[in-house]
Write an enzyme that holds these catalytic residues in place. Structure first.
Site, PDB file in Angstrom:
ATOM      1  N   SER A 146       0.480  -2.117  -6.856  1.00  0.00           N
ATOM      2  CA  SER A 146       1.652  -1.518  -6.213  1.00  0.00           C
ATOM      3  C   SER A 146       2.461  -2.651  -5.592  1.00  0.00           C
ATOM      4  CB  SER A 146       1.217  -0.539  -5.111  1.00  0.00           C
ATOM      5  OG  SER A 146       2.293  -0.194  -4.270  1.00  0.00           O
ATOM      6  N   TYR A 159      -4.097   1.179   2.434  1.00  0.00           N
ATOM      7  CA  TYR A 159      -3.579   1.243   1.055  1.00  0.00           C
ATOM      8  C   TYR A 159      -3.062  -0.121   0.629  1.00  0.00           C
ATOM      9  CZ  TYR A 159      -0.728   2.695  -2.939  1.00  0.00           C
ATOM     10  OH  TYR A 159      -0.163   2.817  -4.201  1.00  0.00           O
TER      11      TYR A 159
END
Length: 256
Positions: A146, A159
């Site tokens: 990501s 995350y």
């Protein structure tokens, strides 16, 4: 002939989180490129629906119903399903999740869930696949990271940490497994409409903030990830390893 082959004909690809969003787009693109697919996801009905769609394209598909946190169950099911003469040529570690807690509020249980889903499973499934790839002196592993692995975002500290770890793992195992002709790369998406982002993208002000940070001034379409995923799985990328390809509309080049 100067144009390299993007064909995945007769390759066997295992894809986690293969029934939704990015994973589904990659699974269908790989099938269209000629690969057989091991469809890995938690929901039985979804898995069998995607298996059916892949078979309609004329490729073989194998259903594996499991949560990636239980990576040993995935391995056991693959061992039971796949003919002895076949082995995984391509692994896509796509499954991931997030719990949006601030650093002051995140609990140990949330930490464990995010880390086990996003990071632990990716490592041990890669280790499993790489053992067969080493024997075959060939293989492609693609990790879905990501932009949160590269820049600080409001997605939550745990995350972001897991996605940074995925990118560092990509580099380290690429270094270790390069002599066995195993290519390990990552893809770093920005915002794409998926089940993970569905609720966030209902907030107009949040979407406007995303667009402000994106030079191309739009969200991505999961089909726009498919070409990169095919490229990294094919012979066309045979001199590329240890890299993270950001598919982000230019977000990571933007000076905030």
């Amino acid at each position: 002939m100067w144009l390299p082959s993007f064909s995945l004909e007769d390759k066997l690809a295992a894809i986690t989180g293969a029934t939704k969003g990015i994973g589904y787009a990659i699974a269908m693109a790989y099938a269209e490129a000629g690969a057989d697919i091991i469809v890995i996801a938690r929901t039985k009905d979804d898995v069998h629906q995607v298996v059916k769609e892949i078979e309609q394209l004329g490729r073989k598909a194998y259903p594996v119903v499991a949560d990636v946190k239980d990576y040993q169950s995935i391995i056991d099911q693959i061992e039971a399903l796949i003919p002895q003469e076949k082995s995984i040529n391509i692994l896509v570690n796509n499954a991931g999740m997030n719990i949006r807690s601030t650093a002051l509020e995140v609990t140990e249980a949330e930490w464990e869930t995010i880390v086990q889903t996003n990071m632990r499973s990716a490592f041990f499934l890669s280790q499993y696949a790489a053992k067969a790839m080493k024997d075959n002196q060939s293989g492609k592993i693609i990790n879905i990271s990501s932009v949160a692995g590269e820049v600080a975002l409001r997605t939550g500290v745990v995350y972001g940490m897991t996605k940074s770890a995925i990118q560092q793992m990509t580099k380290n195992v690429a270094l270790e497994w390069g002599p066995y002709n195993i290519h390990v790369n990552a893809i770093g998406p920005w915002y794409f409409p998926t089940s993970l982002t569905e609720e966030l993208l209902k907030d107009e002000s949040y979407v406007n903030d995303i667009l402000r940070r994106t030079p191309m001034n739009r969200l991505g379409d999961v089909k726009e990830l498919a070409g990169a995923a095919v490229f990294l799985a094919s012979e066309a990328s045979n001199y590329i390893t240890g890299q993270t390809l950001f598919i982000d509309g230019g977000m990571t080049i933007y000076g905030f």
